[in-house]
Design a protein around this motif. Structure first.
Motif, short mmCIF file in Angstrom:
data_model
loop_
_atom_site.label_atom_id
_atom_site.label_comp_id
_atom_site.label_asym_id
_atom_site.label_seq_id
_atom_site.Cartn_x
_atom_site.Cartn_y
_atom_site.Cartn_z
N LYS A 162 -3.32 7.80 -2.63
CA LYS A 162 -2.96 6.49 -2.12
C LYS A 162 -3.16 5.45 -3.21
CE LYS A 162 -7.66 6.20 -0.39
NZ LYS A 162 -8.54 6.31 0.78
N PHE A 213 1.50 5.59 -0.34
CA PHE A 213 0.88 6.87 -0.03
C PHE A 213 1.84 8.02 -0.33
CE2 PHE A 213 -2.48 4.93 2.53
CZ PHE A 213 -1.90 3.73 2.89
N PHE A 230 -3.78 1.24 -3.46
CA PHE A 230 -3.98 -0.05 -2.81
C PHE A 230 -3.92 -1.18 -3.84
CE2 PHE A 230 -4.39 1.70 1.15
CZ PHE A 230 -5.47 2.52 1.34
N SER A 231 -4.61 -1.02 -4.92
CA SER A 231 -4.63 -2.03 -5.96
C SER A 231 -5.33 -1.44 -7.18
CB SER A 231 -5.37 -3.28 -5.49
OG SER A 231 -6.73 -2.99 -5.24
N TYR A 283 0.87 -1.15 0.00
CA TYR A 283 0.00 0.00 0.00
C TYR A 283 0.93 1.22 0.00
CZ TYR A 283 -3.79 -3.14 1.44
OH TYR A 283 -4.72 -4.15 1.51
N LEU A 324 -2.92 13.81 3.49
CA LEU A 324 -2.86 12.79 2.45
C LEU A 324 -3.14 13.40 1.08
CD1 LEU A 324 -2.67 9.70 1.80
CD2 LEU A 324 -5.17 9.67 2.00
N TYR A 372 2.09 12.06 1.08
CA TYR A 372 1.58 13.08 1.99
C TYR A 372 2.31 14.39 1.72
CZ TYR A 372 -0.27 9.27 4.93
OH TYR A 372 -0.93 8.18 5.41
N THR A 400 0.78 -4.48 4.53
CA THR A 400 -0.63 -4.82 4.35
C THR A 400 -1.16 -5.71 5.47
OG1 THR A 400 0.00 -6.67 2.94
CG2 THR A 400 -0.52 -4.60 1.86
N ASN A 401 -0.27 -6.33 6.22
CA ASN A 401 -0.72 -7.21 7.31
C ASN A 401 -0.83 -6.46 8.64
OD1 ASN A 401 -0.87 -9.50 5.67
ND2 ASN A 401 1.33 -9.80 5.84
N ALA A 402 0.30 -5.92 9.10
CA ALA A 402 0.31 -5.30 10.42
C ALA A 402 -0.14 -3.86 10.41
CB ALA A 402 1.71 -5.40 11.03
N GLY A 403 -0.23 -3.29 9.22
CA GLY A 403 -0.72 -1.92 9.15
C GLY A 403 0.28 -0.86 9.56
N LYS A 404 1.55 -1.22 9.66
CA LYS A 404 2.56 -0.23 10.04
C LYS A 404 3.13 0.43 8.80
CE LYS A 404 5.03 -3.19 12.43
NZ LYS A 404 6.13 -3.69 13.28
N SER A 405 3.29 1.75 8.88
CA SER A 405 3.79 2.53 7.76
C SER A 405 5.25 2.90 7.95
CB SER A 405 2.98 3.81 7.59
OG SER A 405 1.65 3.53 7.24
N PHE A 426 7.99 5.70 6.36
CA PHE A 426 8.04 6.94 5.59
C PHE A 426 9.43 7.17 5.01
CE2 PHE A 426 4.02 9.09 6.57
CZ PHE A 426 3.54 8.26 7.57
N ARG A 450 2.98 0.99 3.37
CA ARG A 450 2.36 0.37 4.53
C ARG A 450 2.32 -1.13 4.37
NH1 ARG A 450 -3.22 2.68 6.04
NH2 ARG A 450 -4.27 0.79 5.38
#
Lengths: 113, 113
Positions: free
Chosen positions: B49, B34, B51-52, B32, B46, B36, B96-101, B103, B94
Motif C-alpha cells: 500500500k 493498493f 499512503f504518503s 491512497y 493485500l 492485492y 482519502t475522505n470517504a474511504g471508498k475504494s 478497483f 481509495r
C-alpha cells in the motif's frame, strides 16, 4: 480470531427468490463493505457502513439492501433475485483511521437461475 | 470521480523472469493506492500500500511498487517470479475522505516453467 467470515459460501437461487448474505467480523472494525466481483472485472462496491446503524450506497446498489444492526455484522439482502445478480460477493472490514487497510472475507458465490 | 486502469488483462512470464504490472489511476489529490492478489476461489490479499512518503514501497512476497505522481501510475514489480505467483492482481485507489475504494479490472498472471 476468525477475521472476516461470510455465510453461506455458495448458494443457488431461482429468479424472484430472496436471500440474505451474512458478513461477520471479530476485529471490532468500524467500516464494513459489500462488493461484487464479476468475470473479467474488479470489485465493485454495492453498499458500505461507517458504523453500527449507518449504511450508504456504493457504486452498484440497485437490487440490494443492507443492514448493520450490530457492529460486528453486515447483512446484504436480495429481495427478488435476478440472473444479473449472479456473482461472487465479498465482504470487507477495516478499522477507523484514514490509513487503515481493508480485510476481506473469502467470498460467497451466488448463482441465480 | 476516481478510477483505475490496468492496461494488461493477461501477462505470461517465465519462472525466474522479472515482472511489471501496470496500474494507472485518476484521482483529484494524492490518493491512497493498493495492490492485492487473488488466487482462484480465494479472497483478496493485500500485497502493499501507499499512503504518503517514500514513493517506492515494499510489500510481501518480494513485491514492490513505485508511485509516480507525474504519470499517475503505481506499477507493481518483482525481480524474479515464482510459479506460486500465478494469480490475479488488482490495483485499487481509495478516496482519502470517504474511504471508498475503486478497483481495476485485474491482470491475470501466468507463470511458465
Amino acid at each position: 480470531n476468525a477475521g472476516v467470515t461470510q455465510t453461506p459460501k455458495f448458494r443457488v437461487l431461482k429468479t424472484g427468490q430472496s436471500m440474505t448474505l451474512l458478513c461477520a467480523q471479530d476485529m471490532n472494525h468500524e467500516y464494513m463493505y459489500w462488493y461484487r466481483q464479476d468475470p473479467g472485472m474488479g470489485l465493485r462496491l454495492i453498499h458500505y457502513s461507517v458504523g453500527e446503524g449507518t449504511t450508504a450506497k456504493g457504486e452498484v446498489p440497485d437490487g440490494y439492501n443492507v443492514s448493520r444492526l450490530k457492529k460486528q455484522n453486515f447483512l446484504l439482502g436480495l429481495e427478488s433475485a435476478a440472473p444479473s445478480q449472479t456473482s461472487v460477493y465479498f465482504c470487507a472490514s477495516r478499522p477507523l483511521g484514514r490509513q487503515e487497510t481493508q480485510y476481506f472475507g473469502p467470498g460467497t458465490r451466488l448463482l441465480v437461475l | 470521480a476516481q478510477s483505475v486502469t490496468q492496461p494488461d488483462i493477461h501477462i505470461t512470464v517465465s519462472e525466474g523472469a522479472s515482472l511489471e504490472l501496470r496500474c494507472n489511476y485518476s484521482y483529484g489529490a494524492t490518493p491512497y493506492l493498493f495492490w492485492y492478489v487473488q488466487s482462484p476461489g480465494q479472497g483478496l490479499q493485500l500485497l502493499l500500500k501507499y499512503f504518503s512518503g517514500d514513493t517506492l514501497v515494499q510489500g510481501i512476497k518480494g513485491f514492490e511498487a513505485e508511485f509516480k505522481r507525474s504519470q499517475s501510475s503505481f506499477n507493481l514489480r518483482k525481480p524474479s517470479v515464482h510459479w506460486s505467483d500465478a494469480a490475479e492482481y488488482f490495483c485499487a485507489v481509495r478516496n482519502t475522505n470517504a474511504g471508498k475504494s475503486t478497483f481495476g479490472d485485474g491482470t491475470t498472471l501466468t507463470v511458465k516453467p
